[in-house]
Design an enzyme around this catalytic site. Sequence first.
Site, PDB file in Angstrom:
ATOM      1  N   ASP A  32      -0.893  -5.487   9.127  1.00  0.00           N
ATOM      2  CA  ASP A  32      -1.894  -4.527   8.679  1.00  0.00           C
ATOM      3  C   ASP A  32      -3.133  -5.330   8.294  1.00  0.00           C
ATOM      4  O   ASP A  32      -3.120  -6.087   7.315  1.00  0.00           O
ATOM      5  CB  ASP A  32      -1.379  -3.723   7.483  1.00  0.00           C
ATOM      6  CG  ASP A  32      -2.268  -2.536   7.153  1.00  0.00           C
ATOM      7  OD1 ASP A  32      -3.408  -2.493   7.658  1.00  0.00           O
ATOM      8  OD2 ASP A  32      -1.829  -1.656   6.394  1.00  0.00           O
ATOM      9  N   LYS A  38     -13.417  -1.169   5.234  1.00  0.00           N
ATOM     10  CA  LYS A  38     -13.891  -2.073   4.188  1.00  0.00           C
ATOM     11  C   LYS A  38     -14.930  -3.059   4.712  1.00  0.00           C
ATOM     12  O   LYS A  38     -15.979  -3.242   4.101  1.00  0.00           O
ATOM     13  CB  LYS A  38     -12.706  -2.847   3.595  1.00  0.00           C
ATOM     14  CG  LYS A  38     -11.541  -1.992   3.111  1.00  0.00           C
ATOM     15  CD  LYS A  38     -11.929  -1.035   2.016  1.00  0.00           C
ATOM     16  CE  LYS A  38     -10.732  -0.401   1.353  1.00  0.00           C
ATOM     17  NZ  LYS A  38      -9.920   0.433   2.229  1.00  0.00           N
ATOM     18  N   TRP A  88       0.868  -1.184   0.000  1.00  0.00           N
ATOM     19  CA  TRP A  88       0.000   0.000   0.000  1.00  0.00           C
ATOM     20  C   TRP A  88       0.903   1.231   0.000  1.00  0.00           C
ATOM     21  O   TRP A  88       1.796   1.365   0.841  1.00  0.00           O
ATOM     22  CB  TRP A  88      -0.891  -0.028   1.240  1.00  0.00           C
ATOM     23  CG  TRP A  88      -1.832   1.117   1.391  1.00  0.00           C
ATOM     24  CD1 TRP A  88      -2.649   1.652   0.446  1.00  0.00           C
ATOM     25  CD2 TRP A  88      -2.079   1.869   2.595  1.00  0.00           C
ATOM     26  NE1 TRP A  88      -3.390   2.694   0.976  1.00  0.00           N
ATOM     27  CE2 TRP A  88      -3.057   2.842   2.291  1.00  0.00           C
ATOM     28  CE3 TRP A  88      -1.578   1.806   3.897  1.00  0.00           C
ATOM     29  CZ2 TRP A  88      -3.532   3.748   3.247  1.00  0.00           C
ATOM     30  CZ3 TRP A  88      -2.050   2.697   4.833  1.00  0.00           C
ATOM     31  CH2 TRP A  88      -3.016   3.653   4.511  1.00  0.00           C
TER      32      TRP A  88
END
Length: 443
Positions: free
Chosen positions: A250, A286, A169
């Site tokens: 993460d 999300k 990311w």
Amino acid sequence: MAQHAYQTGSSPFTSSDSPKLRLSQLSDQLSPMASTHFDADVVPQAPEDPLFGLMAAYRNDTFDKKVDLGIGAYRDNNAKPWVLPVVKKAEEVLRNDPDFNHEYLPIAGLANFTSASQKLVLGADSPAIKEKRVTTVQTISGTGAVHLGALFLSKFYPGRSVYFSDPTWVNHHQIFTNVHIKIATYPYFSAKTKGLDFEGMLDTIGKAAEGSIVLLHSCAHNPTGVDPTQEQWKEISKVMKEKKLFPFFDSAYQGFASGDLNKDAWAIRYFIEQGFELCIAQSYSKNLGLYGERAGCFHFVTGASSDAESTISRIASQLAILQRSEISNPPAYGARVASAVLNDEALFAQWEEDLRTMSGRIIEMRDVLRSKLDEMGTPGTWNHITDQIGMFSYTGLTEKQVLKIREAAHVYMTKNGRISMAGLNTNNIDYFAKAVDKVVRET
């Protein structure tokens, strides 16, 4: 007496001074300060964020068949944002609660949210929770959790490098650079197989200096959609344990990747079983669709020891100080919504159904896209579309092909060929597949 005081010079200005003279004298006195003023000319123009630039270009495009595959947010089959049914129910619960308010939360956040978040990611029967080896701070979603973790590590684990997957990311780089942690990378995506470069990953991690930080995506790797298997996770754990490396997970897609909350948390729980001290950045953007509410947590887990409770208490105290100096208190609304879902059996069951709806639609789009490309005989192999998991897929398209498909077909994706599978639906997938076929053959 006041007039006499002025005349004797006890004031910098006498009573006979004209306004112009007084301003001149004041200017002379301030001139040394003026020479040290902030010079805005030294501030360079920062480059535009490529993803937000892509979003702006899409919005400005007036073509009626344009396709947005850049945004990292779920869309329904009509390409619209989807408020989860469970979120609507939770919000109704909040609206009907006579004690609902907008007071400040504690520095560490909403207690029934952070404790439930621990159980979600670690498992309700986690030995780390039972042995009180975990501390949790509510954060500004996953980004804030990564930042708080990086800030804490830079202060109390100085001199260590952090290893990112190549690619990762994009914001990981900026966050850790901002807190002055040196960055290295380990191979991850194989351009040849469009899968995991497992040997390269293990080889690089195995050569990392003892105590280095290794950032790992717990599931639905962003941006590639490529995840290690459970057996590969075991090998990664083994190498990291031998080298005494520090895992930083993460976790942005728990439940969103496979539709199974426990399956998507497997890697984290396995590492804890192996005795690692580690930290976790957790996001509800999300999996609950709380993108703009910024609900997340940072968890720190110590290893098992006789003084684990004392250690975790000290860590919690320092995290609170860091949090206080940056945001004082985390935002309440998203945490209250998430907490209502996490702590109610019926709402939790509804959430699991919503997760299966989202992940199921994305899996279906993967199947349909691969099938269409195979049917057309599009040059190359396309099994990676269905081998990958989660919101994103690395298509294998080159930057030249990406720019061409944007120009010719008004299909928007990042230059590295990453697409958000959530942007595909039954209304545009045929158009997209034909556009891919055309650009692969011609460019």
